[in-house]
Scaffold this motif. Structure first.
Motif, PDB file in Angstrom:
ATOM      1  N   LEU A  21       0.825  -1.198   0.000  1.00  0.00           N
ATOM      2  CA  LEU A  21       0.000   0.000   0.000  1.00  0.00           C
ATOM      3  C   LEU A  21       0.866   1.257   0.000  1.00  0.00           C
ATOM      4  CD1 LEU A  21      -2.806   1.327   0.166  1.00  0.00           C
ATOM      5  CD2 LEU A  21      -2.674   1.102   2.661  1.00  0.00           C
ATOM      6  N   GLN A  22       1.875   1.293   0.862  1.00  0.00           N
ATOM      7  CA  GLN A  22       2.761   2.451   0.913  1.00  0.00           C
ATOM      8  C   GLN A  22       3.500   2.636  -0.405  1.00  0.00           C
ATOM      9  OE1 GLN A  22       4.997   1.140   4.311  1.00  0.00           O
ATOM     10  NE2 GLN A  22       3.765   2.319   5.780  1.00  0.00           N
ATOM     11  N   PHE A  23       3.934   1.543  -0.994  1.00  0.00           N
ATOM     12  CA  PHE A  23       4.647   1.573  -2.272  1.00  0.00           C
ATOM     13  C   PHE A  23       3.766   2.130  -3.382  1.00  0.00           C
ATOM     14  CE2 PHE A  23       5.299  -1.049  -6.184  1.00  0.00           C
ATOM     15  CZ  PHE A  23       6.449  -0.411  -6.645  1.00  0.00           C
ATOM     16  N   VAL A  24       2.539   1.651  -3.469  1.00  0.00           N
ATOM     17  CA  VAL A  24       1.630   2.107  -4.527  1.00  0.00           C
ATOM     18  C   VAL A  24       1.246   3.571  -4.313  1.00  0.00           C
ATOM     19  CG1 VAL A  24      -0.649   1.774  -5.576  1.00  0.00           C
ATOM     20  CG2 VAL A  24       0.759  -0.211  -5.003  1.00  0.00           C
ATOM     21  N   SER A  27       4.127   5.805  -5.252  1.00  0.00           N
ATOM     22  CA  SER A  27       4.420   5.774  -6.686  1.00  0.00           C
ATOM     23  C   SER A  27       3.289   6.322  -7.542  1.00  0.00           C
ATOM     24  CB  SER A  27       4.736   4.333  -7.123  1.00  0.00           C
ATOM     25  OG  SER A  27       5.795   3.787  -6.368  1.00  0.00           O
ATOM     26  N   GLN A  28       2.038   6.069  -7.132  1.00  0.00           N
ATOM     27  CA  GLN A  28       0.897   6.376  -7.989  1.00  0.00           C
ATOM     28  C   GLN A  28      -0.176   7.225  -7.312  1.00  0.00           C
ATOM     29  OE1 GLN A  28       0.408   4.773 -11.508  1.00  0.00           O
ATOM     30  NE2 GLN A  28       2.545   5.197 -11.034  1.00  0.00           N
ATOM     31  N   GLY A  29       0.030   7.608  -6.059  1.00  0.00           N
ATOM     32  CA  GLY A  29      -0.978   8.399  -5.355  1.00  0.00           C
ATOM     33  C   GLY A  29      -2.029   7.528  -4.690  1.00  0.00           C
ATOM     34  N   ASP A  30      -3.088   8.189  -4.179  1.00  0.00           N
ATOM     35  CA  ASP A  30      -4.099   7.508  -3.373  1.00  0.00           C
ATOM     36  C   ASP A  30      -5.231   6.897  -4.192  1.00  0.00           C
ATOM     37  OD1 ASP A  30      -2.676   8.283  -1.165  1.00  0.00           O
ATOM     38  OD2 ASP A  30      -3.919  10.037  -0.741  1.00  0.00           O
ATOM     39  N   LYS A  31      -5.229   7.061  -5.493  1.00  0.00           N
ATOM     40  CA  LYS A  31      -6.408   6.730  -6.279  1.00  0.00           C
ATOM     41  C   LYS A  31      -6.559   5.242  -6.582  1.00  0.00           C
ATOM     42  CE  LYS A  31      -7.639  11.024  -6.616  1.00  0.00           C
ATOM     43  NZ  LYS A  31      -8.810  11.511  -5.866  1.00  0.00           N
ATOM     44  N   LEU A  32      -5.476   4.497  -6.629  1.00  0.00           N
ATOM     45  CA  LEU A  32      -5.557   3.105  -7.088  1.00  0.00           C
ATOM     46  C   LEU A  32      -6.122   2.152  -6.047  1.00  0.00           C
ATOM     47  CD1 LEU A  32      -2.301   2.570  -9.187  1.00  0.00           C
ATOM     48  CD2 LEU A  32      -4.637   2.897  -9.994  1.00  0.00           C
TER      49      LEU A  32
END
Length: 909
Positions: A21-24, A27-32
C-alpha cells in the motif's frame, strides 16, 4: 542499483520496509487502492480487506489476493490494484459493510465527508443486496461528554478508534466486545465517554472513517471556507493545528497527519479548548483607571496617557525605575519587540518573563556545562533510545503529546526511570520509580553518580576527549556518605543503584526534565548534574540521547531566545560585554544600558522600596502564578503606572492603571519556538476582535509614540530583523520555515540542526560541576511548626492560571483545584475525600477540597494552581534558586486542619 517492483507491469523503485500500500501510494498516489481500516500513523491492521490487490511473482504468472496494507513489497513483485477480481471483491466487501450501516447519508452529519461513503462511490456500490443487520441500527447516541460524542449505529468495526486510543494516546479506553454481528465498540467497562477514563484527546474521533465517534464541533462534517495551519498556544510541545474557519469564525481544530511534531494527535486543550478566543469576557477596548474604576478609552488616549507617564518617570527618576515582563504565550516577534522597547526606547535592561522564571536554571545550568541552554535532541529521538529518564516532570498532563510518546515507548519495553515525589501516570509504567522527598534532587543525582562510578559505567573515552573537571567531580562523589544521601531522599539505595545501572549501561539514554527540577532553590545545581549525567555516560551528540527540558508554556524557548532576560539580549549576547553592547547599539541605533537589569523577584522588591515606579506586563497573570501572592499584590499596588496587555480581566489586570486589549494566538502571526528548538509559523486564522490589536502592533505603536523609528508592524518584517541579530536565526526566513519549521541553529541556506553537540560543545569542552545537597531554607526555618511539604503541579485539563481554559468546556471536566493527601495523614487529621481543608504556610492560608490519594507519600501534599477561587500561591514563598532566581514552588512548609468553612461549589458564581 534500485530494486524494482511493478504496478500494472510498470516498474517503480521500492524502499526498504514498505508495504504494498505504501509503495503504490508513493508511486501512484491515493487513487488506485481504496482503504477503510488503514490510517497512515497507525500500524497496518488488515480488518476490512478493501485494500486487497492481486499479486504475482512474475509477469503473467499466477496471482494471489493479499491485503496491501500489511504485506511487504518485494523485488520483482507484480501488483495489480484494479483487476476485475479485485474490483468485484471490493464491491462485495462494501455491500456487506453497508448491510449493518444505516443508509441515511442525506441526513447524516458527515454526508459528503465520510470515508465509507467515498469508498462506496469509488467501488460503484449504491445499494446493498444483502438483508440489513439487526444489531447496530438501534444503538443510542452517547452525548454525555462536553467534547466527545458517539453514534455506534454508524460503526463499521474497522477498529481505527481502538487502535488510535491504544497506539497514539495509550489510554486503552476503547475496545471491541462481542462476536460477529454482535461485535461493537465499548468505552471502558461498557460505559459512557464521561464515565470512562477518556482524556479527550480526540484521536479516536479523527481516526474514525464515519460519524460513529465524533466531537461536538463536528470536525469532520462542517463545510468550511478554509483550513489554516497554525501552532498551539498551550505547552512547549508545539503541536500543529489545522483550523477550520467558516464565516470568519473558528469551527473546529484537527491534527495534521503530516506534522513532524504531532501527526494526527493532540491533547484536549489544543484540539478543543479554543472557544475562549471570542468569549464574551474578552476585553475589547482600552481601559484607564480613574478614581479607582476603569473607564473606557480610545487607543490614542491610552497611548497618550502611557507615553506621558513613562516620559515623566524617566525624567524624574531615570529609566531604571521602569520594568517590563514579557510573555511566553506571545510569538518570538512580539517578545523581541518587548525587549527592544525596554532597552532601546525606555533605556533599561529591566526586562524579564516567565521563560526565565520557570526555566532559567535550565538555561543557566546547560550554558555552564554545554555552552547552550536548550534541548540537545528532538522528541522523535524517543524512537531510537533504549532508556528514558524523566525527572521532575509529568508530561502526560503537562506535555501530553510528548508524554504519550514516552508512555508508548515504555509500553513497548524501552526502559523508563521516573524521579518524582508523586506517582504520576508515567510512574505506573516505569521500570524504576524513585519517589524522592521534594527538594532532594541533588542528593538523588549524587547517589546516581556514585553507583555509575562504582559500577564502572563511566564512558572513559568520551569523558577524556570531550570534557573537563571530571577527576575533581569523581572524588567529590566518592567522598559522599551514601547512607546520608539515602536518608535525605527517602528512596532505597538498592533501587537507585538498579536505576543508575539501567541508565549507565543503556546503548542510548535520554533525559527529560521539567519544573520539578527547576523550581527549587537548587534548580541550577540539579540541571548541571543532569547535564553531567549525560556526559559521564557519553549520551550526547547522536540520536536517542541528550538532555531535553520540557518547556512549560508554548514559547518559553523563544522568549528566552529573543532576549527577554535582564542579563542577555536577543540571541543570548551578554549586555555587559563591550563588544556585544556596541553591536546592539549600532543595530538598534540607540544608546543602551550596560548594567544588568532586574529579574522579576527584584522588580517586586524594588517596587516595595520605591525604586520602581512603572511596570509593563504582557499576557502574564503574575498575581495568580507568581509566588507569595500577597507580596506581589503589595508591590504592584505601589506602582505609579502598571500597563497590562491582556485578553481578559485577570487578577493582575484588576490592579492595572491601563489595560490594553490584545489579540489571541488565533488572531495574529509570528513564530513560536517549541521545546526542541523548532521554530514554526503561527498563521492568522481569523481577524482580531474589533477594539483589540496584536501585541506586536501595540508595541510598535507605543515605540513610535515615544519617538523611536520602529517600522510598522508585520511579523515577517520583525522576523527578518531578528535573523540579522540572533546568530542562530541567521538562515531563517518566513518562507523556508514551511509547514514543519526548522530547528535552530539555522545556517545560511536554511540548514537546520536537529542534534546539538555532535563533535564539540558550544563552549568547547563540556564541564563537570560538583554539587552538594543543601536543604531548602524554607524547611530549615519552618519545618518544626509546619510539618507538611506542599508541592505544586499542573493538571491536564487546564493551563497555568486557567484564564483561557476556564472559559471553555474544559471547566465541565475539572472545575476546581484539589489537595492530594496521603490516607495516613487524612486519617490522623480526620479528613475525608471531599472535605474542605485549611492549608497554612508562613505566608498565608487557603481553603481547598481534599482528595485522599496514594499518589503522594505521607507528609507530602500536592495541588494545582489553576483557579483563583483558591489562589494557592498565597502559600508559596519567595525563596529562589540562588543563581537564577527561579522561585521554589515545589517546596512549601505547611500545616493542615479540617476547615470549619462549608464547601462552596466553584460552579456557583
Amino acid at each position: 542499483m534500485n530494486k524494482l517492483a511493478y504496478i500494472n507491469d510498470h516498474p517503480h523503485a521500492i524502499q526498504e520496509g514498505e508495504t504494498i500500500l505504501q509503495f503504490v501510494k508513493r508511486s501512484q498516489g491515493d487513487k488506485l487502492i481504496p482503504t477503510l481500516c488503514d490510517v497512515s500513523h497507525l500500524k497496518p491492521f488488515g480488518a476490512c480487506r478493501v485494500c486487497s490487490v492481486d499479486v504475482a511473482l512474475k509477469q503473467d504468472g499466477p496471482t494471489k489476493v493479499v491485503a496491501s496494507c500489511h504485506t511487504p513489497v518485494a523485488e520483482g513483485m507484480h501488483i495489480y490494484p484494479s483487476s476485475e477480481r479485485i474490483l468485484k471483491l471490493r464491491r462485495n466487501i462494501i455491500e456487506l459493510v453497508l448491510t449493518d450501516h444505516p443508509l441515511d447519508c442525506l441526513t447524516c452529519e458527515v454526508n459528503n465527508n465520510c470515508q465509507l461513503q467515498e469508498v462506496a462511490a469509488r467501488v460503484g456500490v449504491r445499494d446493498a443486496r444483502y438483508p440489513a443487520g439487526k444489531d447496530h441500527l438501534n444503538r443510542t447516541k452517547d452525548l454525555s461528554h462536553p467534547y466527545m460524542t458517539s453514534d455506534l449505529s454508524k460503526c463499521i468495526n474497522c477498529s481505527r478508534c481502538v487502535r488510535a486510543c491504544d497506539e497514539v494516546q495509550g489510554m486503552f479506553v476503547l475496545s471491541m466486545a462481542g462476536r460477529g454481528f454482535e461485535s461493537r465498540i465499548i468505552k471502558g467497562m461498557d460505559t459512557s465517554f464521561i464515565e470512562s477514563s477518556c482524556v479527550s484527546c480526540g484521536a479516536c474521533a479523527q481516526a474514525c472513517p464515519t460519524s460513529a465517534i465524533s466531537d461536538v464541533y463536528e470536525s469532520k462534517s462542517i463545510v468550511v471556507d478554509k483550513k489554516i495551519r497554525t501552532i498551539c498556544t498551550y505547552c512547549g510541545v508545539g503541536c500543529n493545528l489545522d483550523v477550520s474557519v467558516k464565516d470568519g469564525k473558528v469551527k473546529s481544530i484537527q491534527a495534521p497527519w503530516d506534522s513532524k511534531v504531532n501527526p494526527g494527535h493532540m491533547c484536549l486543550k489544543g484540539r478543543f479548548a479554543f472557544s475562549f478566543y471570542n468569549h464574551p469576557d474578552r476585553i475589547r477596548t482600552p481601559l484607564i483607571k480613574k478614581n479607582g474604576a476603569f473607564v473606557e478609552a480610545t487607543w490614542d488616549e491610552a497611548y497618550d496617557f502611557i507615553t506621558s507617564k513613562l516620559n515623566e518617570i524617566i525624567k524624574e527618576n531615570g529609566p531604571d525605575h521602569i520594568a517590563g515582563i514579557s510573555s511566553s504565550r506571545c510569538p518570538n516577534e512580539e517578545n523581541y519587540l518587548m525587549q527592544k522597547f525596554m532597552r532601546a526606547v525606555i533605556g533599561t535592561n529591566n526586562i524579564d518573563g516567565c521563560a526565565r522564571i520557570c526555566h532559567s536554571p535550565t538555561a543557566l545550568g546547560m550554558q555552564r556545562t554545554f555552552g547552550t541552554g536548550a534541548a540537545t535532541n528532538s522528541i522523535e529521538d524517543i524512537k531510537c533510545t533504549n532508556c528514558m529518564l524523566v525527572i521532575g516532570a509529568n508530561p502526560t498532563d503537562a506535555h501530553p503529546v510528548t508524554g504519550a510518546k514516552i508512555k508508548q515507548a515504555a509500553i513497548k519495553d524501552t526502559t523508563l526511570i521516573v524521579i518524582d515525589p508523586r506517582k504520576t501516570e508515567l510512574a505506573r509504567y516505569a521500570h524504576y520509580h524513585l519517589q524522592l522527598k521534594p527538594g532532594t534532587n541533588v542528593a538523588m543525582l549524587n547517589l546516581f553518580f556514585y553507583y555509575i562510578i562504582k559500577e564502572n559505567l563511566v564512558n572513559i573515552s568520551f569523558v577524556e576527549q570531550r570534557t573537563e573537571g571530571f577527576e575533581e567531580f569523581k572524588q567529590h562523589i566518592l567522598s559522599l556518605n551514601i547512607n546520608e544521601l539515602e536518608s535525605i531522599t527517602g528512596v532505597d539505595r538498592d533501587l537507585v543503584r538498579e536505576a543508575a545501572i539501567a541508565y549507565g549501561s543503556a546503548k542510548n539514554a535520554m533525559s527529560f526534565h521539567g519544573l520539578g527540577v527547576t523550581e527549587h532553590s537548587q534548580g541550577t545545581s540539579t540541571v548541571m548534574l543532569i547535564a553531567n549525567l549525560a556526559m559521564i555516560t557519553g549520551n550526547i551528540g547522536r540520536p536517542g540521547v541528550g538532555v531535553n527540558p520540557l518547556r512549560g508554556q508554548n514559547n518559553v524557548q523563544g522568549a528566552a531566545d529573543m532576549g527577554c532576560q535582564p542579563d542577555q539580549g536577543a540571541g543570548y549576547l551578554d549586555v555587559t560585554n563591550d563588544e556585544m553592547h556596541a553591536l546592539y547599539e549600532n543595530f538598534y541605533g540607540a544608546k543602551l544600558p550596560k548594567h544588568i537589569g532586574y529579574k522579576i523577584p527584584q522588580m517586586y522588591e524594588s517596587a516595595l522600596q520605591d525604586k520602581l515606579k512603572a511596570m509593563w506586563i504582557i499576557g502574564e497573570n503574575v498575581v495568580q502564578t507568581d509566588p507569595n501572592t500577597q507580596m506581589v499584590i503589595k508591590a504592584l499596588s505601589k506602582l505609579d503606572l502598571l500597563v497590562v496587555q491582556e485578553l481578559f480581566m485577570t487578577e493582575t489586570a484588576k490592579l492595572a492603571t491601563v489595560i490594553l486589549p490584545c489579540a489571541s494566538f488565533l488572531e495574529k502571526e509570528g513564530t513560536f519556538t517549541n521545546g526542541e528548538r523548532r521554530v514554526q509559523r503561527v498563521n492568522r486564522v481569523v481577524e482580531h476582535l474589533p477594539g483589540t490589536k496584536p501585541d506586536g502592533q501595540v508595541l510598535t505603536e507605543i515605540m513610535q509614540c515615544m519617538g523611536y523609528p520602529q517600522p510598522d508592524y508585520s511579523a515577517q518584517g520583525v522576523l527578518n530583523e531578528i535573523a540579522q541579530i540572533v546568530p542562530f536565526f541567521k538562515g531563517i526566513t518566513w518562507e523556508n520555515l514551511g509547514e514543519n519549521g526548522l530547528q535552530w541553529p539555522v545556517n545560511d541556506g536554511g540548514i537546520d540542526t536537529p542534534i546539538l553537540h555532535k563533535e564539540t560543545f558550544k563552549r568547547g569542552m563540556g564541564t563537570f560541576y560538583k554539587q552538594t545537597y543543601k536543604e531548602s531554607v524554607e524547611l530549615q526555618e519552618h519545618s518544626k511548626d509546619y510539618p507538611f511539604i506542599v508541592t505544586t503541579n499542573r493538571g491536564l485539563e487546564h493551563y497555568n492560571s486557567g484564564v483561557m481554559t476556564r472559559r471553555t468546556p474544559n471547566e465541565q471536566l475539572i472545575a476546581e483545584d484539589v489537595l492530594l493527601i496521603h490516607p495516613d495523614d487524612a486519617k490522623e487529621y480526620l479528613i475525608n475525600s471531599g472535605d474542605m481543608v485549611c492549608v497554612e504556610s508562613p505566608r498565608g492560608k487557603v481553603d481547598i477540597k481534599a482528595r485522599i490519594s496514594t499518589a503522594v507519600k505521607k507528609g507530602i501534599l500536592s495541588t494545582t494552581f489553576h483557579f483563583p477561587e483558591v489562589m494557592i500561591n498565597n502559600l508559596t514563598s519567595d525563596i529562589c534558586d540562588s543563581d537564577a532566581l527561579c522561585p521554589e514552588y515545589k517546596v512549601v512548609a505547611a500545616r493542615i486542619r479540617k476547615s470549619r468553612g462549608k464547601y462552596r461549589d466553584p460552579k456557583l458564581k
